[in-house]
Write a protein that holds these residues in place. Sequence first.
Motif, PDB file in Angstrom:
ATOM      1  N   ASP A 163       0.860  -1.199   0.000  1.00 23.04           N
ATOM      2  CA  ASP A 163       0.000   0.000   0.000  1.00 23.04           C
ATOM      3  C   ASP A 163       0.898   1.252   0.000  1.00 23.04           C
ATOM      4  OD1 ASP A 163      -1.893   1.897   0.256  1.00 23.04           O
ATOM      5  OD2 ASP A 163      -2.757   1.167   2.124  1.00 23.04           O
ATOM      6  N   ILE A 164       0.853   2.009  -1.125  1.00 21.45           N
ATOM      7  CA  ILE A 164       1.664   3.233  -1.216  1.00 21.45           C
ATOM      8  C   ILE A 164       0.764   4.476  -1.253  1.00 21.45           C
ATOM      9  CG2 ILE A 164       3.529   2.012  -2.401  1.00 21.45           C
ATOM     10  CD1 ILE A 164       2.551   3.316  -5.014  1.00 21.45           C
ATOM     11  N   THR A 165      -0.459   4.320  -0.712  1.00 19.36           N
ATOM     12  CA  THR A 165      -1.407   5.448  -0.745  1.00 19.36           C
ATOM     13  C   THR A 165      -0.858   6.664  -0.015  1.00 19.36           C
ATOM     14  OG1 THR A 165      -3.258   3.885  -0.832  1.00 19.36           O
ATOM     15  CG2 THR A 165      -3.762   6.169  -0.193  1.00 19.36           C
ATOM     16  N   LYS A 166      -0.280   6.457   1.142  1.00 17.42           N
ATOM     17  CA  LYS A 166       0.260   7.563   1.932  1.00 17.42           C
ATOM     18  C   LYS A 166       1.341   8.306   1.155  1.00 17.42           C
ATOM     19  CE  LYS A 166       2.334   8.657   6.401  1.00 17.42           C
ATOM     20  NZ  LYS A 166       2.819   8.088   7.694  1.00 17.42           N
ATOM     21  N   ASP A 167       2.249   7.529   0.552  1.00 21.86           N
ATOM     22  CA  ASP A 167       3.312   8.157  -0.232  1.00 21.86           C
ATOM     23  C   ASP A 167       2.740   8.885  -1.457  1.00 21.86           C
ATOM     24  OD1 ASP A 167       5.100   7.166   1.560  1.00 21.86           O
ATOM     25  OD2 ASP A 167       5.678   5.434   0.328  1.00 21.86           O
ATOM     26  N   GLN A 168       1.712   8.252  -2.052  1.00 19.35           N
ATOM     27  CA  GLN A 168       1.115   8.868  -3.231  1.00 19.35           C
ATOM     28  C   GLN A 168       0.399  10.172  -2.877  1.00 19.35           C
ATOM     29  OE1 GLN A 168       1.790   7.590  -6.100  1.00 19.35           O
ATOM     30  NE2 GLN A 168       0.574   8.933  -7.418  1.00 19.35           N
ATOM     31  N   MET A 169      -0.306  10.190  -1.741  1.00 18.86           N
ATOM     32  CA  MET A 169      -0.972  11.421  -1.302  1.00 18.86           C
ATOM     33  C   MET A 169       0.050  12.509  -0.989  1.00 18.86           C
ATOM     34  SD  MET A 169      -4.230  10.993  -1.495  1.00 18.86           S
ATOM     35  CE  MET A 169      -3.845  10.118  -3.006  1.00 18.86           C
ATOM     36  N   MET A 170       1.148  12.093  -0.386  1.00 15.51           N
ATOM     37  CA  MET A 170       2.209  13.055  -0.113  1.00 15.51           C
ATOM     38  C   MET A 170       2.774  13.617  -1.424  1.00 15.51           C
ATOM     39  SD  MET A 170       5.699  12.467   2.077  1.00 15.51           S
ATOM     40  CE  MET A 170       4.736  11.845   3.457  1.00 15.51           C
ATOM     41  N   PHE A 171       2.893  12.728  -2.409  1.00 12.59           N
ATOM     42  CA  PHE A 171       3.391  13.158  -3.724  1.00 12.59           C
ATOM     43  C   PHE A 171       2.437  14.173  -4.351  1.00 12.59           C
ATOM     44  CE2 PHE A 171       3.001  12.456  -8.336  1.00 12.59           C
ATOM     45  CZ  PHE A 171       4.239  12.901  -8.743  1.00 12.59           C
ATOM     46  N   TRP A 172       1.115  13.871  -4.287  1.00 12.02           N
ATOM     47  CA  TRP A 172       0.148  14.815  -4.862  1.00 12.02           C
ATOM     48  C   TRP A 172       0.147  16.135  -4.096  1.00 12.02           C
ATOM     49  CZ3 TRP A 172      -0.851  13.993  -9.500  1.00 12.02           C
ATOM     50  CH2 TRP A 172      -1.130  12.746 -10.024  1.00 12.02           C
ATOM     51  N   GLY A 173       0.339  16.085  -2.814  1.00  9.84           N
ATOM     52  CA  GLY A 173       0.430  17.317  -2.034  1.00  9.84           C
ATOM     53  C   GLY A 173       1.618  18.165  -2.468  1.00  9.84           C
ATOM     54  N   VAL A 174       2.750  17.484  -2.672  1.00 12.24           N
ATOM     55  CA  VAL A 174       3.935  18.202  -3.147  1.00 12.24           C
ATOM     56  C   VAL A 174       3.656  18.800  -4.537  1.00 12.24           C
ATOM     57  CG1 VAL A 174       6.332  17.930  -3.885  1.00 12.24           C
ATOM     58  CG2 VAL A 174       5.539  16.830  -1.789  1.00 12.24           C
ATOM     59  N   MET A 175       2.945  18.034  -5.377  1.00 12.26           N
ATOM     60  CA  MET A 175       2.636  18.528  -6.716  1.00 12.26           C
ATOM     61  C   MET A 175       1.715  19.746  -6.649  1.00 12.26           C
ATOM     62  SD  MET A 175       4.326  16.824  -8.919  1.00 12.26           S
ATOM     63  CE  MET A 175       5.608  16.880  -7.649  1.00 12.26           C
ATOM     64  N   ARG A 176       0.729  19.713  -5.744  1.00 11.77           N
ATOM     65  CA  ARG A 176      -0.158  20.874  -5.610  1.00 11.77           C
ATOM     66  C   ARG A 176       0.612  22.099  -5.134  1.00 11.77           C
ATOM     67  NH1 ARG A 176      -3.949  16.870  -3.958  1.00 11.77           N
ATOM     68  NH2 ARG A 176      -3.258  17.075  -1.792  1.00 11.77           N
ATOM     69  N   SER A 177       1.490  21.891  -4.180  1.00 14.47           N
ATOM     70  CA  SER A 177       2.312  23.007  -3.703  1.00 14.47           C
ATOM     71  C   SER A 177       3.202  23.542  -4.819  1.00 14.47           C
ATOM     72  CB  SER A 177       3.166  22.559  -2.519  1.00 14.47           C
ATOM     73  OG  SER A 177       2.352  22.123  -1.440  1.00 14.47           O
ATOM     74  N   LEU A 178       3.767  22.603  -5.586  1.00 14.49           N
ATOM     75  CA  LEU A 178       4.619  23.004  -6.701  1.00 14.49           C
ATOM     76  C   LEU A 178       3.810  23.771  -7.748  1.00 14.49           C
ATOM     77  CD1 LEU A 178       7.404  22.892  -8.049  1.00 14.49           C
ATOM     78  CD2 LEU A 178       6.746  20.700  -9.063  1.00 14.49           C
ATOM     79  N   LEU A 179       2.557  23.331  -7.971  1.00 17.22           N
ATOM     80  CA  LEU A 179       1.699  24.024  -8.929  1.00 17.22           C
ATOM     81  C   LEU A 179       1.403  25.449  -8.465  1.00 17.22           C
ATOM     82  CD1 LEU A 179      -0.073  24.014 -11.456  1.00 17.22           C
ATOM     83  CD2 LEU A 179      -1.930  23.062 -10.067  1.00 17.22           C
TER      84      LEU A 179
END
Length: 473
Positions: A163-179
């Motif tokens: 289960d990599i959901t936590k890492d994936q959510m963290m990745f999307w959060g970083v992407m939103r911040s980057l956006l």
Amino acid sequence: MFLIKSLPNVKQLSNLASLRVRLTLGIASMSILGLGVVGMGVCWQMQNILVVAHKNNTHYIADRFPSDVEIYSDMVSLEEGTQKAIDNLSNSQTLLWVRDTQGELTAQSEALKMGMRGKNLLSLTDIASQPEFRKIGDRYWVLCSTRLVVKGVDLGDFHIAQDITKDQMMFWGVMRSLLMVSIIATILMTGSIAWYIQTALQPLKRMSKTTKDISPETLGQVQLELENAPSEVKELANTLQTTLTRLSNAWEDQRQLVSNVSHELRTPLTVVSGYLQSTLRRGNNLTDIQKEALETASSEADRTIQLLQDLLDLARAENGRMYFHLETIVLNELLGEIEGMVHQYPIPVEISLPNESVKIKGDKNRLKQVFLNLIDNAVKYSHSPEPIVIQLSQEKQQANIQVCDRGVGIPLAHQTRIFERFYRVDEARSRNVGGTGLGLSIVKTLVEGMGGTIKVISKPNQGTTFTILFPVL
């Protein structure tokens, strides 16, 4: 002399045809495209690193699991050894289960057994032998399946799910911040680009402001001074300055030529006209054909003399040598005199005067010339017997004189040019009615020389109204 010393006020980016807008949008678009490509590349690389790390971990578990089962099976049975190996390798993120060759579930992680995690995992039948990234429900997993063979015994299929959901959510959060950071950076960058381009284009804007109101009279007074301008702009300014100087010299030569030629030709033509008129008066023995020829020659001579006189008047006005004998004039009385001079016209002229006296400062003879020129123009271009109306009124602090006719009118496209010398709306009709094409130009010159203004309102086939405004005393 026009010296450019200060920056003009800059309008907001609204004109898509302007060089500033095009450069700003072009550079900003290319920058945004570049940032977008870099951002997408970074996102793809980060996602790839995240997934590859979990895939490698899955590979590691798949490679290690058979040996762990074999170690445990030395002490217990294969089934129990398999369960112990699963319990040893399982955690909150890693779920393992084994199905025998008949597809029966023989061992599984405690979380699967209790239904705490991965409820949908046990129903999957299409798990690949190579680790793959997949979204199941609202969770993100790395899945892998391999054949489990221990001590030569085929125990079935061994399945791994991380289960990599936590890492994936963290990745999307970083992407939103980057956006968000990218959007803010893009806005700041676009603003900086616009400011820089605005600054870089200021010399061109100053050149445009300086040359915008150039007239023939001010050609020789224009000076383009561009401090701290790029060398290309300075070269353009020098070329334009040279061109303006040449135009000024050519214009001055032309005015001098017109003035000299008009002056030199007027005297001999006046003599010719006098002799022709004298011959007509004394030529009792002339035939009808001879009289007609002499009358035509006399008429053309008089018309040419009037043309030369008009040119001289305009030349004097342009050179500042037209003098006005300014005095207090009661327009009611002046127009009353005009009324007594217009009986010879084929179209009646009606003059409407107010009860109160309207006084202005002007040259009486020049004003008569203005009104007679306008009346003559109205008569030439009227196609109906309706009278020409001259109306005098006082509005606030201005004397308002309107000359109205019901003639052919002037198309809107020509109304801004009718005061230009030699300009004719209809060349064919102008030749038929006569005239030099200088009447309205002289009218405008005289009116403005006495401190007034003139404007025109006209509709084709409905008539024309010339309005003259003078400040009252």
